[in-house]
Scaffold this motif. Structure first.
Motif, PDB file in Angstrom:
ATOM      1  N   ILE A  68       7.654   3.647  -3.449  1.00  0.00           N
ATOM      2  CA  ILE A  68       8.153   3.403  -1.783  1.00  0.00           C
ATOM      3  C   ILE A  68       7.752   4.343  -1.130  1.00  0.00           C
ATOM      4  CG2 ILE A  68      10.383   3.170  -0.307  1.00  0.00           C
ATOM      5  CD1 ILE A  68       9.918   0.276  -2.809  1.00  0.00           C
ATOM      6  N   ASP A  69       7.694   5.450  -1.203  1.00  0.00           N
ATOM      7  CA  ASP A  69       6.634   7.044  -0.168  1.00  0.00           C
ATOM      8  C   ASP A  69       5.525   5.752   0.051  1.00  0.00           C
ATOM      9  OD1 ASP A  69       9.336   7.979  -0.473  1.00  0.00           O
ATOM     10  OD2 ASP A  69       7.989   9.859  -1.796  1.00  0.00           O
ATOM     11  N   GLU A  70       4.859   5.467  -0.498  1.00  0.00           N
ATOM     12  CA  GLU A  70       3.392   5.430  -0.413  1.00  0.00           C
ATOM     13  C   GLU A  70       3.324   3.674   0.533  1.00  0.00           C
ATOM     14  OE1 GLU A  70      -0.608   5.858  -1.330  1.00  0.00           O
ATOM     15  OE2 GLU A  70       1.229   7.300  -1.412  1.00  0.00           O
ATOM     16  N   MET A  71       4.613   3.005   0.243  1.00  0.00           N
ATOM     17  CA  MET A  71       4.952   1.842   0.961  1.00  0.00           C
ATOM     18  C   MET A  71       4.810   2.144   2.864  1.00  0.00           C
ATOM     19  SD  MET A  71       7.058  -0.870  -1.009  1.00  0.00           S
ATOM     20  CE  MET A  71       6.618  -1.531  -3.580  1.00  0.00           C
ATOM     21  N   LYS A  72       5.913   3.428   2.591  1.00  0.00           N
ATOM     22  CA  LYS A  72       5.908   3.384   3.898  1.00  0.00           C
ATOM     23  C   LYS A  72       4.624   4.526   4.380  1.00  0.00           C
ATOM     24  CE  LYS A  72       8.481   5.724   7.062  1.00  0.00           C
ATOM     25  NZ  LYS A  72       8.727   4.853   8.867  1.00  0.00           N
ATOM     26  N   ARG A  73       3.804   5.113   4.238  1.00  0.00           N
ATOM     27  CA  ARG A  73       2.893   5.266   4.703  1.00  0.00           C
ATOM     28  C   ARG A  73       1.931   4.610   4.798  1.00  0.00           C
ATOM     29  NH1 ARG A  73      -2.173   5.898   2.683  1.00  0.00           N
ATOM     30  NH2 ARG A  73      -1.624   4.715   0.131  1.00  0.00           N
ATOM     31  N   GLN A  74       2.178   3.246   4.053  1.00  0.00           N
ATOM     32  CA  GLN A  74       1.295   1.331   4.530  1.00  0.00           C
ATOM     33  C   GLN A  74       1.211   1.617   5.635  1.00  0.00           C
ATOM     34  OE1 GLN A  74       1.305   0.516   0.570  1.00  0.00           O
ATOM     35  NE2 GLN A  74      -0.813   1.925  -0.228  1.00  0.00           N
ATOM     36  N   ILE A  75       2.637   1.270   6.146  1.00  0.00           N
ATOM     37  CA  ILE A  75       2.921   1.042   7.377  1.00  0.00           C
ATOM     38  C   ILE A  75       2.644   1.681   8.467  1.00  0.00           C
ATOM     39  CG2 ILE A  75       4.440  -0.898   5.981  1.00  0.00           C
ATOM     40  CD1 ILE A  75       6.953   0.889   6.848  1.00  0.00           C
ATOM     41  N   GLY A  76       2.689   2.521   8.580  1.00  0.00           N
ATOM     42  CA  GLY A  76       2.312   3.460   9.780  1.00  0.00           C
ATOM     43  C   GLY A  76       1.290   3.521  10.275  1.00  0.00           C
ATOM     44  N   ASP A  77       1.277   4.072  11.589  1.00  0.00           N
ATOM     45  CA  ASP A  77       0.087   4.693  12.489  1.00  0.00           C
ATOM     46  C   ASP A  77      -1.037   4.705  11.498  1.00  0.00           C
ATOM     47  OD1 ASP A  77       1.769   3.598  14.705  1.00  0.00           O
ATOM     48  OD2 ASP A  77       1.594   5.954  15.317  1.00  0.00           O
ATOM     49  N   GLY A  78      -2.081   4.112  11.837  1.00  0.00           N
ATOM     50  CA  GLY A  78      -4.114   4.211  11.410  1.00  0.00           C
ATOM     51  C   GLY A  78      -4.059   3.166  10.366  1.00  0.00           C
ATOM     52  N   PHE A  79      -2.645   2.829   9.919  1.00  0.00           N
ATOM     53  CA  PHE A  79      -3.392   1.417   8.577  1.00  0.00           C
ATOM     54  C   PHE A  79      -3.160   0.413   8.932  1.00  0.00           C
ATOM     55  CE2 PHE A  79      -2.256   5.240   6.020  1.00  0.00           C
ATOM     56  CZ  PHE A  79      -3.005   5.610   5.451  1.00  0.00           C
ATOM     57  N   SER A  80      -4.461  -0.171   9.796  1.00  0.00           N
ATOM     58  CA  SER A  80      -4.976  -1.187  10.049  1.00  0.00           C
ATOM     59  C   SER A  80      -4.707  -2.485   8.914  1.00  0.00           C
ATOM     60  CB  SER A  80      -5.898  -1.675  10.802  1.00  0.00           C
ATOM     61  OG  SER A  80      -7.399  -1.338   9.870  1.00  0.00           O
ATOM     62  N   SER A  81      -4.300  -3.774   8.988  1.00  0.00           N
ATOM     63  CA  SER A  81      -4.836  -3.990   7.861  1.00  0.00           C
ATOM     64  C   SER A  81      -5.984  -4.252   6.911  1.00  0.00           C
ATOM     65  CB  SER A  81      -4.380  -6.253   8.482  1.00  0.00           C
ATOM     66  OG  SER A  81      -2.757  -6.352   8.859  1.00  0.00           O
ATOM     67  N   ALA A  82      -6.910  -4.273   7.512  1.00  0.00           N
ATOM     68  CA  ALA A  82      -8.688  -4.370   7.293  1.00  0.00           C
ATOM     69  C   ALA A  82      -8.646  -2.655   6.454  1.00  0.00           C
ATOM     70  CB  ALA A  82      -9.939  -4.252   8.542  1.00  0.00           C
ATOM     71  N   VAL A  83      -8.183  -1.931   6.750  1.00  0.00           N
ATOM     72  CA  VAL A  83      -7.431  -0.669   5.900  1.00  0.00           C
ATOM     73  C   VAL A  83      -7.126  -1.049   5.128  1.00  0.00           C
ATOM     74  CG1 VAL A  83      -6.994   2.085   5.736  1.00  0.00           C
ATOM     75  CG2 VAL A  83      -8.487   1.269   7.816  1.00  0.00           C
ATOM     76  N   LEU A  84      -5.933  -1.394   4.876  1.00  0.00           N
ATOM     77  CA  LEU A  84      -5.578  -1.714   3.844  1.00  0.00           C
ATOM     78  C   LEU A  84      -5.727  -3.020   2.438  1.00  0.00           C
ATOM     79  CD1 LEU A  84      -1.944  -1.783   5.353  1.00  0.00           C
ATOM     80  CD2 LEU A  84      -2.226   0.010   4.006  1.00  0.00           C
ATOM     81  N   ARG A  85      -6.236  -3.350   3.267  1.00  0.00           N
ATOM     82  CA  ARG A  85      -7.235  -4.584   2.048  1.00  0.00           C
ATOM     83  C   ARG A  85      -8.275  -4.304   1.373  1.00  0.00           C
ATOM     84  NH1 ARG A  85     -12.330  -7.588   3.072  1.00  0.00           N
ATOM     85  NH2 ARG A  85     -12.031  -9.089   1.661  1.00  0.00           N
ATOM     86  N   GLN A  86      -8.944  -3.263   1.736  1.00  0.00           N
ATOM     87  CA  GLN A  86      -9.908  -2.372   1.088  1.00  0.00           C
ATOM     88  C   GLN A  86      -9.530  -1.265   0.460  1.00  0.00           C
ATOM     89  OE1 GLN A  86     -12.771  -2.599   1.139  1.00  0.00           O
ATOM     90  NE2 GLN A  86     -12.676  -4.694   2.422  1.00  0.00           N
ATOM     91  N   GLU A  87      -7.919  -0.771   0.982  1.00  0.00           N
ATOM     92  CA  GLU A  87      -6.994   0.279  -0.106  1.00  0.00           C
ATOM     93  C   GLU A  87      -6.517  -0.373  -1.907  1.00  0.00           C
ATOM     94  OE1 GLU A  87      -3.077   3.071   0.651  1.00  0.00           O
ATOM     95  OE2 GLU A  87      -5.163   3.218   1.749  1.00  0.00           O
ATOM     96  N   TYR A  88      -6.436  -1.774  -1.023  1.00  0.00           N
ATOM     97  CA  TYR A  88      -6.169  -2.468  -2.583  1.00  0.00           C
ATOM     98  C   TYR A  88      -7.016  -3.025  -3.355  1.00  0.00           C
ATOM     99  CZ  TYR A  88      -1.165  -3.723  -1.848  1.00  0.00           C
ATOM    100  OH  TYR A  88       0.520  -3.317  -1.695  1.00  0.00           O
ATOM    101  N   ARG A  89      -8.477  -3.334  -2.562  1.00  0.00           N
ATOM    102  CA  ARG A  89      -9.565  -3.672  -3.151  1.00  0.00           C
ATOM    103  C   ARG A  89     -10.168  -1.933  -4.151  1.00  0.00           C
ATOM    104  NH1 ARG A  89     -14.162  -4.955  -1.085  1.00  0.00           N
ATOM    105  NH2 ARG A  89     -14.488  -6.302  -2.112  1.00  0.00           N
TER     106      ARG A  89
END
Length: 267
Positions: A68-89
């Motif tokens: 859950i801590d990681e999910m909190k980080r991912q919804i923070g500033d600086g994580f656009s949907s495009a960035v998150l997509r690449q992080e998953y991939r």
């Protein structure tokens, strides 16, 4: 510092990977466990002495999935949907590809709750055996996300679409007995018998011809998506290869020798 994924190999070539981050209930993200499994998969694929793999965990939980801590980080500033997509991939989505592509049989020995991505990790394996303390939950909707690690591909293939839909849409856990009834696991045993059961099963696989086992696994994989005609063509090609292996020749010659001895005894 303890290894977050312990790697042990026995004399028969059975590798046991133990998830070892009990303070996060063996979360796959934010702990190094995903990276540890990926490194282990690469090692296994480059080691022809490996005959089978067991994935299990320390503590009372198989894996709590995403941290859950990681999910909190991912919804923070600086994580656009495009960035998150690449992080998953380039992150956790490498895990299902690596585990699914292991050529030797992979057994999940599920010692406790397998939640979210932890449930999906178990489904990535070829066979699952469970402690009677195990539970399984495709719980992504409970935290407002979707199975981003391939669970929507694996789970229906393990238990069928209707039951996969039930688990995915409710997010509710099922117990070990239900998992057995639904075909998610092949055996349910007492906690103290779990690893021995998985090791016994792995060793029964490991004593067979490594070429035949690896090619049989590939045929089972191909059969999930291939036409019958294409699978038969591939089967013919693989059969032509294994007919020429030393293991097959030794088995046939031993059988013929025993048959000749029995016939001689009758005379």
């Amino acid at each position: 510092m303890n290894e977050v994924v312990k790697y042990e190999q026995d004399e028969l070539g059975v590798v046991t990977l133990t998830l070892n981050h009990p303070e996060t209930r063996n979360a796959l993200t934010g702990t190094g466990i995903t990276e540890g499994i990926l490194a282990a998969c690469d090692r296994i694929e480059h080691d022809p002495t490996v005959r089978a793999v067991i994935i299990t965990a320390t503590g009372t939980v198989f894996s709590s999935g995403g941290k859950i801590d990681e999910m909190k980080r991912q919804i923070g500033d600086g994580f656009s949907s495009a960035v998150l997509r690449q992080e998953y991939r380039h992150g956790i989505q490498r895990l299902p590809l690596a585990v699914h592509q292991i050529e030797v049989p992979v057994i999940a020995a599920v010692n406790g709750p397998a939640v979210g991505a932890g449930c999906d990790l178990a489904c990535m394996c070829d066979v699952r055996v469970a402690s009677d303390k195990a539970t399984f939950a495709e719980s992504f909707v409970k935290v407002g996300i979707v199975p981003g690690d391939g669970g929507a591909w694996f789970l229906p293939r393990v238990i069928g679409m209707a039951r996969a839909a039930e688990m995915s849409f409710t997010g509710e856990p099922i117990d070990a007995q239900t998992a057995l009834d639904w075909g998610m696991v092949s055996r349910v045993v007492a906690p103290e018998d779990l690893l021995v059961t998985a090791q016994t099963l792995a060793r029964k696989m490991a004593v067979n011809s490594p070429h035949a086992v690896r090619m049989t696994k590939r045929l089972l994989r191909e059969g999930q998506t291939s036409s019958l005609a294409n699978l038969l063509e591939l089967s013919a090609a693989y059969q032509a290869i294994v007919h020429k292996t030393e293991e097959h020749a030794a088995i046939v010659n031993d059988f013929m020798a025993k048959k000749a001895a029995r016939q001689a005894d009758r005379k």
